[in-house]
Enzyme design. Structure first.
Site, PDB file in Angstrom:
ATOM      1  N   TYR A 142       1.791 -37.086  -9.458  1.00  0.00           N
ATOM      2  CA  TYR A 142       0.834 -36.879 -10.953  1.00  0.00           C
ATOM      3  C   TYR A 142       0.323 -37.945 -11.248  1.00  0.00           C
ATOM      4  O   TYR A 142      -0.825 -37.940 -12.068  1.00  0.00           O
ATOM      5  CB  TYR A 142       1.813 -36.290 -11.806  1.00  0.00           C
ATOM      6  CG  TYR A 142       2.125 -34.723 -11.889  1.00  0.00           C
ATOM      7  CD1 TYR A 142       2.758 -34.045 -10.861  1.00  0.00           C
ATOM      8  CD2 TYR A 142       1.634 -33.933 -12.814  1.00  0.00           C
ATOM      9  CE1 TYR A 142       2.760 -32.855 -10.782  1.00  0.00           C
ATOM     10  CE2 TYR A 142       1.892 -32.381 -12.894  1.00  0.00           C
ATOM     11  CZ  TYR A 142       2.397 -31.991 -11.921  1.00  0.00           C
ATOM     12  OH  TYR A 142       2.668 -30.421 -11.825  1.00  0.00           O
ATOM     13  N   LYS A 190      13.111 -34.393  -0.146  1.00  0.00           N
ATOM     14  CA  LYS A 190      12.187 -33.950   1.402  1.00  0.00           C
ATOM     15  C   LYS A 190      12.399 -35.030   2.210  1.00  0.00           C
ATOM     16  O   LYS A 190      11.366 -35.728   2.852  1.00  0.00           O
ATOM     17  CB  LYS A 190      10.755 -33.445   1.183  1.00  0.00           C
ATOM     18  CG  LYS A 190      10.163 -32.950   2.467  1.00  0.00           C
ATOM     19  CD  LYS A 190      10.649 -31.457   2.864  1.00  0.00           C
ATOM     20  CE  LYS A 190      10.200 -31.100   4.201  1.00  0.00           C
ATOM     21  NZ  LYS A 190      10.568 -29.662   4.611  1.00  0.00           N
ATOM     22  N   ASP A 222      12.806 -27.280   0.437  1.00  0.00           N
ATOM     23  CA  ASP A 222      12.394 -25.916   0.982  1.00  0.00           C
ATOM     24  C   ASP A 222      13.802 -25.176   1.032  1.00  0.00           C
ATOM     25  O   ASP A 222      13.770 -23.992   0.406  1.00  0.00           O
ATOM     26  CB  ASP A 222      11.770 -25.900   2.336  1.00  0.00           C
ATOM     27  CG  ASP A 222      12.356 -27.049   3.081  1.00  0.00           C
ATOM     28  OD1 ASP A 222      13.328 -27.688   2.715  1.00  0.00           O
ATOM     29  OD2 ASP A 222      12.159 -27.024   4.217  1.00  0.00           O
ATOM     30  N   ASP A 246       8.313 -29.342 -10.681  1.00  0.00           N
ATOM     31  CA  ASP A 246       7.230 -28.479 -11.484  1.00  0.00           C
ATOM     32  C   ASP A 246       7.423 -26.859 -10.588  1.00  0.00           C
ATOM     33  O   ASP A 246       7.345 -25.928 -11.455  1.00  0.00           O
ATOM     34  CB  ASP A 246       5.930 -28.991 -11.224  1.00  0.00           C
ATOM     35  CG  ASP A 246       4.681 -28.048 -11.659  1.00  0.00           C
ATOM     36  OD1 ASP A 246       4.856 -27.627 -12.797  1.00  0.00           O
ATOM     37  OD2 ASP A 246       3.626 -27.662 -10.973  1.00  0.00           O
ATOM     38  N   ASP A 250       9.534 -23.260 -12.002  1.00  0.00           N
ATOM     39  CA  ASP A 250       8.795 -22.049 -12.401  1.00  0.00           C
ATOM     40  C   ASP A 250       9.460 -20.814 -11.635  1.00  0.00           C
ATOM     41  O   ASP A 250       9.622 -19.826 -12.232  1.00  0.00           O
ATOM     42  CB  ASP A 250       7.060 -22.131 -11.815  1.00  0.00           C
ATOM     43  CG  ASP A 250       6.172 -22.313 -12.923  1.00  0.00           C
ATOM     44  OD1 ASP A 250       6.715 -22.929 -13.942  1.00  0.00           O
ATOM     45  OD2 ASP A 250       5.101 -21.857 -12.899  1.00  0.00           O
TER      46      ASP A 250
HETATM   47  C1  IPM Z   1       4.336 -27.780 -16.754  1.00  0.00           C
HETATM   48  C2  IPM Z   1       2.717 -27.301 -16.465  1.00  0.00           C
HETATM   49  C3  IPM Z   1       2.062 -29.016 -16.315  1.00  0.00           C
HETATM   50  C4  IPM Z   1       2.622 -29.586 -14.977  1.00  0.00           C
HETATM   51  C5  IPM Z   1       0.623 -28.486 -16.337  1.00  0.00           C
HETATM   52  C6  IPM Z   1      -0.003 -27.875 -17.268  1.00  0.00           C
HETATM   53  C7  IPM Z   1      -0.083 -29.889 -16.086  1.00  0.00           C
HETATM   54  O1  IPM Z   1       2.649 -26.746 -15.276  1.00  0.00           O
HETATM   55  O2  IPM Z   1       4.577 -28.326 -17.683  1.00  0.00           O
HETATM   56  O3  IPM Z   1       5.349 -27.465 -15.813  1.00  0.00           O
HETATM   57  O4  IPM Z   1       2.289 -29.208 -14.089  1.00  0.00           O
HETATM   58  O5  IPM Z   1       3.516 -30.430 -15.181  1.00  0.00           O
HETATM   59 MG    MG Z   2       4.577 -26.434 -14.168  1.00  0.00          MG
END
Ligand code: IPM
Ligand code: MG
Length: 356
Positions: A142, A190, A222, A246, A250
């Site tokens: 990032y 990884k 993975d 990240d 999710d």
């Molecule tokens: C998160 C989001 C952010 C990230 C985006 C919006 C830049 O997906 O906070 O997880 O990738 O960190």
């Molecule tokens: Mg995210």
């Protein structure tokens, strides 16, 4: 106690959900006699529109002088469809993370008995799952440089960089939390492919010796992605680098039944930020339908992590559970019966706290 909070509602549903969170925060402060100083500032697309900068200096200064930042969401579809836009709302979030030194993003994954049937996974797999993802937030791909394109535009590159110090502080944090929980750390990397992952693993193996009471497990990313849906109950504290975190968070967020339920805390060097893990959900903005529970639960984390006020945090959590038991919930988690609006849920929870 005096609580100084910067309130950054941001874009989309941000103002609506943060509004409900503030109702709960104010109810708690009244009840426990805390002196609340809250001030609002702009971030995201609304800040680009007003000031040409998604994280204006004024906002940064307010965050720096606050004990905690209560954050909504950022993002606006008008930027997503325009890949060549020079300034993007997400840059505001990344600038805030970097400038406030928010190195650890904590996302607790817990299940709610009344929501288990909404999970895409079988109830017996997730019933009782309770783990915590700790994602490194200010390093890796990032922020690594160089990043960009070759002169002809046909080649692009990102750089993944980690220093020993960056890995050390977050891995230690993971062990500290594990000691207060079920005493297990899973280090996700990884290391079979990436040099940065091999550094992570080496540093973690050194740190592991300082925490003999905690069990350590090393897992490739993975494989971790698979295990999160196959056997989520096997995790206690998971720690990983920025990009892996990240993606995995999710994935982890949906097993509990709704993305609208999960709060997060970003622990920083200068101050800490508390926000729901879902985004700005622009399709719902202004409709008073978004689920405010992740934001209200983020307020609970704020009391616990920023102010060490554990009872206050627990009361908010109990109020959220009570609202779900009473079926006072928004349409995303409502049963066939009636769905309540964002503000009705917020009012009910504040009321519940007031009448305790
Ligand atoms: C998160 C989001 C952010 C990230 C985006 C919006 C830049 O997906 O906070 O997880 O990738 O960190
Ligand atoms: Mg995210």
């Amino acid at each position: 106690m005096k609580l100084t909070i910067a309130v950054l509602a941001g874009d989309g549903i941000g103002p609506e959900i943060v509004g409900q969170g503030m109702k709960a925060i104010k109810a708690i402060c009244n009840k426990y006699g805390h002196e609340l100083h809250d001030k609002e500032a702009l971030v995201g697309a609304v800040a680009i529109d007003a000031a040409g900068n998604p994280y204006p200096e004024e906002t940064h200064e307010l965050c720096m002088e606050s004990d905690a930042v209560f954050f909504g969401a950022i993002g606006d579809p008008k930027y997503d469809s325009n890949p060549s836009a020079k300034v993007r709302p997400e840059q505001g979030l990344l600038a805030m993370r970097k400038k406030l030194g928010l190195y650890a993003n904590i996302r607790p994954v817990t299940t709610f008995p009344s929501l288990i049937h909404k999970s895409p996974l079988r109830a017996d797999l997730i019933n009782g799952a309770d783990f915590m993802c700790i994602r490194e937030l200010t390093g890796g791909m990032y922020f690594g440089r160089p990043q960009g394109r070759s002169e002809d535009g046909d080649t692009a590159y990102d750089t993944c960089i980690y220093s020993r110090e960056e890995v050390d502080r977050i891995v230690r944090l993971a062990y500290t939390y594990a000691q207060k929980r079920r005493k297990k750390v899973t280090v996700v990397d990884k290391a079979n492919v990436l040099a940065t992952s091999r550094l992570w693993r080496q540093v973690a193996q050194e740190i592991e010796k300082d925490y003999p009471d905690v069990e350590t497990e090393y897992m490739f990313v993975d494989n971790a992605a698979m295990r999160i849906i196959q056997w989520p109950k096997s995790f206690d504290v998971m720690v990983t680098e920025n990009m892996f975190g990240d993606i995995l968070t999710d994935e982890a967020s949906v097993i509990t039944g709704s993305l609208g339920m999960l709060p997060s805390a970003s622990i920083g060097i200068h101050t800490s930020v508390f926000e729901p893990i879902h985004g700005s959900y622009p399709q719902a903005a202004g409709k008073n339908i978004a689920n405010p529970l992740a934001t209200i639960l983020s307020a609970a984390l704020m009391f616990e992590y920023a102010f060490n006020l554990m009872e206050e945090g627990k009361v908010i959590r109990d109020a959220v559970t009570a609202s779900m038991d009473a079926a006072i919930v928004t349409e995303d988690i409502a049963e066939q019966g009636k769905a309540y609006t964002t503000s009705e849920v917020g009012d009910w929870i504040a009321d519940y706290i007031n009448h305790l």
